[in-house]
Scaffold this motif. Structure first.
Motif, mmCIF file in Angstrom:
data_model
loop_
_atom_site.group_PDB
_atom_site.id
_atom_site.type_symbol
_atom_site.label_atom_id
_atom_site.label_comp_id
_atom_site.label_asym_id
_atom_site.label_seq_id
_atom_site.Cartn_x
_atom_site.Cartn_y
_atom_site.Cartn_z
ATOM 1 N N LEU A 371 11.205 13.151 -57.027
ATOM 2 C CA LEU A 371 10.800 12.861 -55.648
ATOM 3 C C LEU A 371 9.354 12.365 -55.593
ATOM 4 C CD1 LEU A 371 12.403 15.913 -53.796
ATOM 5 C CD2 LEU A 371 13.086 13.514 -53.610
ATOM 6 N N ASP A 372 8.478 13.019 -56.342
ATOM 7 C CA ASP A 372 7.074 12.609 -56.324
ATOM 8 C C ASP A 372 6.911 11.216 -56.929
ATOM 9 O OD1 ASP A 372 4.209 13.235 -55.898
ATOM 10 O OD2 ASP A 372 4.135 13.116 -58.083
ATOM 11 N N GLU A 373 7.635 10.940 -58.014
ATOM 12 C CA GLU A 373 7.573 9.604 -58.605
ATOM 13 C C GLU A 373 8.154 8.565 -57.650
ATOM 14 O OE1 GLU A 373 9.653 9.902 -62.253
ATOM 15 O OE2 GLU A 373 7.961 10.806 -63.366
ATOM 16 N N GLY A 374 9.183 8.967 -56.906
ATOM 17 C CA GLY A 374 9.762 8.046 -55.926
ATOM 18 C C GLY A 374 8.764 7.673 -54.847
ATOM 19 N N VAL A 375 8.028 8.657 -54.343
ATOM 20 C CA VAL A 375 7.004 8.377 -53.340
ATOM 21 C C VAL A 375 5.954 7.432 -53.908
ATOM 22 C CG1 VAL A 375 5.133 9.396 -51.994
ATOM 23 C CG2 VAL A 375 7.351 10.526 -52.073
ATOM 24 N N GLY A 376 5.493 7.709 -55.133
ATOM 25 C CA GLY A 376 4.479 6.862 -55.744
ATOM 26 C C GLY A 376 4.972 5.452 -56.015
#
Length: 548
Positions: A371-376
């Motif tokens: 999820l965090d990589e997706g946001v980035g």
């Protein structure tokens, strides 16, 4: 050699004129055209009429295809109405061919002169952009005249005469040559006008001219499909369906060719008028007959071009169509939709935070990292996409919207980092120290979370719609959240005074989470300031002082 160079330069001028008209129309009326194409599609006749009207405005069925495939690729329009619009675009092209056969030699210099005057004197205004459109229209008319005049000496060459003499009415061969005409001239309109000129000069017979016209239509379908090659499968289906309809039209007219030629020969019109008239009649009848079958064609194209199954699909941008960068209003709309996807990921992370708080359910590190990589990844994609939008083409309103999107994307990216840190803190507390929150503390944090989630949704709505009433409501909710946060901090200190064991064990984490939620709320509510800034500066400052 000079004649060939003149022909190529005339074709280039036609392409450039079409580009100027399309970009000028979309800059002035882009949002209106999007509404016409997106909202007038509930019924097929309306979608069909929308295709005719938009194609008449932008002077190119390929330009309409570019808009429609972009909408379908981004999920803004279903495939069925898109195919109905493309059928209407074919009729619009035939109508424009009929208009351009009139003597418009006087109109081209007039449009270019007036267009240059308005564009240079009022470049950033609507009148200036309409002047740009006038320049493009003048160039299109001029380019079509130049193509016909440049092609005339070529057609007089002995080798070309032999080539035309070899066209004896074989519909498939003639259609192939007509398709090549359209591909070389980058316009079915230019190919049809050239065919009419050849028929008027007696170089080709009427059956050959009919085959060339049908082939020119197929050539335009091939061009649209090639232009959509970089789109997603959803976007390519539109161009594929339009091309298949043109091929079906060829198959349907094959057994009717002889009686059709006999009927046309009986009419008292010149060969040039017969070619243009056939083009209009053929496209109109073909598209009207095909209109009821768009649902079936949509299913067939979906079967031929299924969606690709991609791993980590959430990490990939869906709406950042590179072909829309030449149309700033459309590119900004794409960036808005992708930014809202970042908001969806933030909402998912917030929901996982609630699960961790309530149920002692730990989030898998792999899922949290995804999820965090997706946001980035989406944040970087939006940032790089907006960096490619030509700044000189942006109106004042578009410049403000450009800055709003960048600011919202930055805020959501920061929110993602805060949420990842919060989840890590809670999991470390529960796994390493095995301490849980008190019932009162957990209820307070859950209540703050609920309010935070509502403010995120309202903030995304304000960012998307720009509604001032919702923006004012968002600022009120921010003030309520701040007052609620102060009350909860005081309540927690009160439990410490009462020596509540769980409150003492989780005191540092509890206060850190409250502070983090306060930061998140400020990020989520920032869209309200942008909406109210222009019209209500004074009131906005008053709100800011009350909130902060």
């Amino acid at each position: 050699m000079l004649t060939l160079l003149n022909l190529l330069s005339a074709i280039a001028l036609l392409i450039w004129g079409t580009h100027i008209v399309r970009t000028g129309i979309l800059r002035v009326y882009g949002s209106h055209l999007r509404k016409v194409l997106r909202h007038n599609v509930d019924r097929r006749p309306l979608a069909f009429a929308a295709g005719i009207g938009v194609t008449a405005l932008v002077q190119s069925s390929n330009a309409t295809a570019l808009l429609v495939t972009s909408f379908v690729a981004q999920g803004m329009m279903a495939l069925t109405p898109a195919l109905a619009i493309m059928l209407g675009a074919d009729v619009g092209t035939a109508l424009m061919a009929r208009v351009l056969t009139f003597d418009l030699s006087w109109l081209s210099p007039l449009l270019i002169f007036l267009g240059v005057v308005f564009f240079l004197s009022r470049k950033q205004t609507r009148a200036g952009q309409l002047g740009r459109v006038a320049i493009g229209l003048g160039l299109i008319i001029l380019a079509l005249e130049l193509i016909v005049s440049a092609a005339t000496p070529i057609t007089q060459a002995q080798g070309i005469k032999v080539l035309f003499a070899s066209l004896t009415g074989d519909l498939l061969l003639d259609a192939l040559v007509g398709a090549l005409f359209a591909l070389i001239s980058y316009s079915s309109l230019a190919a049809v006008l050239l065919t009419a000129t050849l028929a008027g000069a007696g170089l080709i017979s009427l059956p050959v001219a009919i085959g060339l016209v049908i082939g020119a239509n197929i050539g335009s379908g091939i061009l649209a499909f090639l232009n959509a090659s970089m789109q997603s499968p959803a976007g390519r289906r539109v161009a594929l369906g339009s091309l298949l309809y043109k091929v079906i039209g060829l198959l349907l007219v094959m057994p009717l060719l002889d009686p059709l030629v006999g009927w046309l020969d009986a009419l008292t019109f010149s060969p040039q008028e017969l070619v243009i008239g056939f083009h209009l009649l053929y496209n109109s009848l073909r598209c009207l007959l095909m209109l009821p079958s768009v649902g079936l064609m949509a299913r067939f194209c979906t079967w031929l071009l299924p969606d690709r199954i991609e791993e980590n699909g959430a990490m990939r941008p869906r709406h950042l169509d590179p072909t829309a960068l030449v149309t700033p209003s459309l590119a900004l709309a794409n960036a808005v939709r992708e930014t809202l996807r970042i908001g969806d990921l933030i909402e998912t992370m917030l929901s996982q935070l609630l699960e961790v708080l309530r149920n002692n359910q730990l989030v898998q590190n792999q899922e949290l990292r995804r999820l965090d990589e997706g946001v980035g990844a989406l944040y970087n994609a939006v940032k790089l996409y907006l960096a490619q939008v030509p700044q000189e083409a942006l109106s004042e309103h578009d410049r403000r919207r450009w800055a709003e999107i960048i600011e919202m994307a930055v805020n959501l990216e920061q929110a993602g980092a805060i949420l990842e840190r919060m989840l890590g803190k809670i999991q470390d507390q529960k796994t390493a120290q095995r301490h849980g929150f008190s019932e009162s503390g957990l209820e307070e944090l859950t209540g703050m979370h609920t309010q935070l989630l509502e403010n995120l949704r309202l903030g995304l709505s304000v960012f998307f719609s720009g509604d001032r009433a919702s923006a004012r409501q968002l600022l009120k909710e921010k003030r309520r959240f701040r007052a609620h946060e102060r009350r909860l901090a005081h309540a927690h200190v009160g439990r410490l005074h009462q020596q509540v064991v769980r409150s003492i064990e989780t005191s540092a984490l509890h206060l850190e989470l409250i502070a983090d939620m306060k930061r998140l709320n400020s990020l989520f509510c920032s869209s309200a300031y942008v909406v109210l800034e222009a019209a209500e500066t004074g009131g906005l400052h008053a709100e800011e002082s009350a909130v902060d």
